[in-house]
Design a protein around this motif. Structure first.
Motif, PDB file in Angstrom:
ATOM      1  N   ASP A 221      31.134   1.464  27.794  1.00  0.00           N
ATOM      2  CA  ASP A 221      29.745   1.572  28.243  1.00  0.00           C
ATOM      3  C   ASP A 221      29.529   0.874  29.582  1.00  0.00           C
ATOM      4  N   GLU A 222      30.168  -0.282  29.759  1.00  0.00           N
ATOM      5  CA  GLU A 222      29.961  -1.045  30.995  1.00  0.00           C
ATOM      6  C   GLU A 222      30.402  -0.244  32.223  1.00  0.00           C
ATOM      7  N   VAL A 223      31.497   0.494  32.087  1.00  0.00           N
ATOM      8  CA  VAL A 223      31.975   1.310  33.201  1.00  0.00           C
ATOM      9  C   VAL A 223      30.987   2.428  33.500  1.00  0.00           C
ATOM     10  N   ARG A 224      30.517   3.101  32.470  1.00  0.00           N
ATOM     11  CA  ARG A 224      29.543   4.179  32.665  1.00  0.00           C
ATOM     12  C   ARG A 224      28.270   3.656  33.331  1.00  0.00           C
ATOM     13  N   GLU A 225      27.838   2.479  32.904  1.00  0.00           N
ATOM     14  CA  GLU A 225      26.602   1.917  33.456  1.00  0.00           C
ATOM     15  C   GLU A 225      26.776   1.490  34.911  1.00  0.00           C
ATOM     16  N   GLU A 226      27.961   1.012  35.266  1.00  0.00           N
ATOM     17  CA  GLU A 226      28.227   0.701  36.677  1.00  0.00           C
ATOM     18  C   GLU A 226      28.197   1.975  37.515  1.00  0.00           C
ATOM     19  N   LEU A 227      28.804   3.040  37.010  1.00  0.00           N
ATOM     20  CA  LEU A 227      28.772   4.316  37.725  1.00  0.00           C
ATOM     21  C   LEU A 227      27.341   4.815  37.868  1.00  0.00           C
ATOM     22  N   LEU A 228      26.545   4.623  36.837  1.00  0.00           N
ATOM     23  CA  LEU A 228      25.149   5.046  36.892  1.00  0.00           C
ATOM     24  C   LEU A 228      24.368   4.232  37.926  1.00  0.00           C
ATOM     25  N   ALA A 229      24.631   2.935  37.991  1.00  0.00           N
ATOM     26  CA  ALA A 229      23.958   2.091  38.985  1.00  0.00           C
ATOM     27  C   ALA A 229      24.346   2.504  40.405  1.00  0.00           C
ATOM     28  N   LEU A 230      25.619   2.823  40.608  1.00  0.00           N
ATOM     29  CA  LEU A 230      26.056   3.314  41.914  1.00  0.00           C
ATOM     30  C   LEU A 230      25.390   4.650  42.239  1.00  0.00           C
ATOM     31  N   ALA A 231      25.187   5.486  41.227  1.00  0.00           N
ATOM     32  CA  ALA A 231      24.527   6.772  41.444  1.00  0.00           C
ATOM     33  C   ALA A 231      23.090   6.573  41.921  1.00  0.00           C
ATOM     34  N   VAL A 232      22.386   5.629  41.315  1.00  0.00           N
ATOM     35  CA  VAL A 232      21.008   5.348  41.734  1.00  0.00           C
ATOM     36  C   VAL A 232      20.983   4.862  43.187  1.00  0.00           C
ATOM     37  N   THR A 233      21.922   4.001  43.536  1.00  0.00           N
ATOM     38  CA  THR A 233      22.022   3.510  44.918  1.00  0.00           C
ATOM     39  C   THR A 233      22.273   4.655  45.884  1.00  0.00           C
ATOM     40  N   MET A 234      23.234   5.518  45.557  1.00  0.00           N
ATOM     41  CA  MET A 234      23.583   6.614  46.460  1.00  0.00           C
ATOM     42  C   MET A 234      22.435   7.600  46.588  1.00  0.00           C
ATOM     43  N   ARG A 235      21.717   7.821  45.529  1.00  0.00           N
ATOM     44  CA  ARG A 235      20.569   8.735  45.590  1.00  0.00           C
ATOM     45  C   ARG A 235      19.514   8.210  46.561  1.00  0.00           C
ATOM     46  N   GLY A 236      19.245   6.907  46.500  1.00  0.00           N
ATOM     47  CA  GLY A 236      18.273   6.329  47.426  1.00  0.00           C
ATOM     48  C   GLY A 236      18.717   6.449  48.872  1.00  0.00           C
ATOM     49  N   LEU A 237      19.997   6.208  49.131  1.00  0.00           N
ATOM     50  CA  LEU A 237      20.517   6.315  50.499  1.00  0.00           C
ATOM     51  C   LEU A 237      20.465   7.758  50.999  1.00  0.00           C
ATOM     52  N   ALA A 238      20.701   8.717  50.117  1.00  0.00           N
ATOM     53  CA  ALA A 238      20.674  10.128  50.512  1.00  0.00           C
ATOM     54  C   ALA A 238      19.284  10.563  50.940  1.00  0.00           C
ATOM     55  N   ARG A 239      18.272   9.871  50.487  1.00  0.00           N
ATOM     56  CA  ARG A 239      16.895  10.239  50.826  1.00  0.00           C
ATOM     57  C   ARG A 239      16.345   9.416  51.992  1.00  0.00           C
ATOM     58  N   ALA A 240      17.151   8.511  52.521  1.00  0.00           N
ATOM     59  CA  ALA A 240      16.726   7.663  53.635  1.00  0.00           C
ATOM     60  C   ALA A 240      17.119   8.301  54.965  1.00  0.00           C
ATOM     61  N   ASP A 241      16.703   7.685  56.063  1.00  0.00           N
ATOM     62  CA  ASP A 241      16.959   8.197  57.408  1.00  0.00           C
ATOM     63  C   ASP A 241      18.427   8.000  57.771  1.00  0.00           C
ATOM     64  N   PRO A 242      19.196   9.070  57.950  1.00  0.00           N
ATOM     65  CA  PRO A 242      20.627   8.905  58.238  1.00  0.00           C
ATOM     66  C   PRO A 242      20.910   8.298  59.603  1.00  0.00           C
ATOM     67  N   ALA A 243      19.906   8.295  60.486  1.00  0.00           N
ATOM     68  CA  ALA A 243      20.102   7.723  61.818  1.00  0.00           C
ATOM     69  C   ALA A 243      19.868   6.216  61.849  1.00  0.00           C
ATOM     70  N   SER A 244      19.370   5.652  60.769  1.00  0.00           N
ATOM     71  CA  SER A 244      19.055   4.226  60.722  1.00  0.00           C
ATOM     72  C   SER A 244      20.327   3.389  60.599  1.00  0.00           C
ATOM     73  N   PRO A 245      20.566   2.429  61.499  1.00  0.00           N
ATOM     74  CA  PRO A 245      21.735   1.550  61.366  1.00  0.00           C
ATOM     75  C   PRO A 245      21.743   0.779  60.050  1.00  0.00           C
ATOM     76  N   ALA A 246      20.559   0.395  59.576  1.00  0.00           N
ATOM     77  CA  ALA A 246      20.489  -0.333  58.305  1.00  0.00           C
ATOM     78  C   ALA A 246      20.948   0.551  57.151  1.00  0.00           C
ATOM     79  N   VAL A 247      20.538   1.814  57.156  1.00  0.00           N
ATOM     80  CA  VAL A 247      20.975   2.753  56.121  1.00  0.00           C
ATOM     81  C   VAL A 247      22.480   2.960  56.202  1.00  0.00           C
ATOM     82  N   GLN A 248      22.998   3.061  57.413  1.00  0.00           N
ATOM     83  CA  GLN A 248      24.435   3.277  57.588  1.00  0.00           C
ATOM     84  C   GLN A 248      25.245   2.087  57.078  1.00  0.00           C
TER      85      GLN A 248
END
Length: 313
Positions: A221-248
């Motif tokens: 379960d711990e591995v699945r939950e880590e993957l899920l947490a990374l998925a939430v992070t990546m989803r947020g970054l995908a919706r942010a401004d790709p030109a932003s140095p902070a996002v990069q």
């Protein structure tokens, strides 16, 4: 967000075998009707894939729809940038020129086009001349792949994810209507941010696929939950401004975390069925593609943020 998380946690983790790009597209298209956001389609497409190659295809298609929001989900797209001299703006020799009766002509060659032979619509980067400083003025042209003068030649399969076709593209006196030239600078608006957009969506698809493998293989379960947490992070970054140095910078850190999680799976792969494990060993090289480009993007982002910090002192 909740609908996507429920899908990743409760959808049956038993993908049907995908025998071709057409099989992938049928499944991807069905998922596109369930999720309005391209990045969610990338996650779902990865989860529904029986191998990393088809997960990549869903991530790539979703990245293009995120880059150009007016693209319809019903068509397959290919971004056509790389020429014999590379993908730098100065290397672009494909030309967009004026023709008679208000039309334009497209002429040139693209050396390596991902999903090129499977695309319905081509997104072609071309120069319309040079500016006062001698730099190429680039535009992005949306083009029917079946138009007269378009020649697509499939290339030999790559050593990893060979299911995803690549092609060489030839363009000879291809007629283009003015409205098929997308607005904005072809490099600044489309080519430059695409690596960031693509990374977000490809790693989203990878995480979707890994969550499916984790669930059907009985990973902790711990591995699945880590993957899920990374998925939430990546989803947020995908919706942010790709030109932003902070996002990069945040994306660079997120990719590092993904890679460390993957590297730490170790003996858990012994619980995975042999065919999936063999395909993963063949295809995991995908994670190393564009490593130098990512490193340069990270360093540039650090420099820009450092300059901004000094300016604010």
């Amino acid at each position: 967000m909740d609908a996507l998380l429920r899908f990743l946690l409760t959808e049956a983790p038993t993908p049907l075998p995908l025998g071709s790009v057409e099989d992938w597209w049928t499944r991807h298209l069905r998922l596109s009707s369930r999720f309005p956001l391209p990045v969610d389609v990338a996650f779902a497409g990865g989860f529904a894939a029986d191998r990393l190659g088809y997960a990549f295809a869903s991530g790539y298609h979703s990245a293009l729809r995120s880059l150009v929001p007016e693209l319809s989900p019903e068509h397959r797209y290919a971004l056509c940038v790389t020429e014999t001299g590379g993908g730098h703006p100065a290397a672009m020799q494909t030309r967009l020129t004026s023709a008679s009766e208000g039309t334009l002509h497209l002429e040139g060659t693209k050396a390596f086009v991902t999903l090129g032979s499977a695309a319905d619509v081509l997104l072609v980067v071309a120069t319309e001349g040079q500016d006062a400083q001698g730099r190429n003025r680039l535009r992005l042209v949306r083009l029917d792949a079946r138009r007269p003068g378009v020649m697509v030649t499939e290339l030999s399969p790559t050593p990893f994810i060979p299911e995803v076709p690549h092609a060489e593209l030839g363009l000879h006196e291809v007629v283009v209507a003015p409205e098929e030239v997308l607005p904005g600078d072809g490099y600044e608006r489309y080519v430059k941010p695409f690596r960031t957009v693509e990374d977000c969506h490809i790693f989203a698809a990878l995480l979707g696929w890994l969550l499916q493998v984790a669930r059907r293989s009985g990973w902790p379960d711990e591995v699945r939950e880590e993957l899920l947490a990374l998925a939430v992070t990546m989803r947020g970054l995908a919706r942010a401004d790709p030109a932003s140095p902070a996002v990069q910078l945040a994306l660079a850190g997120a990719i590092d975390l993904c890679r460390r999680r993957v590297d730490g799976l170790g003996t858990l792969w012994e619980q995975v069925d042999a065919p999936t494990r063999a395909l993963w060993e063949r295809d995991r090289l995908l994670l190393n593609v564009a490593g130098k480009v990512r490193a340069k993007r990270r360093e540039t982002a650090r420099q820009k943020l450092a300059q901004a910090s000094r300016a604010g002192e």
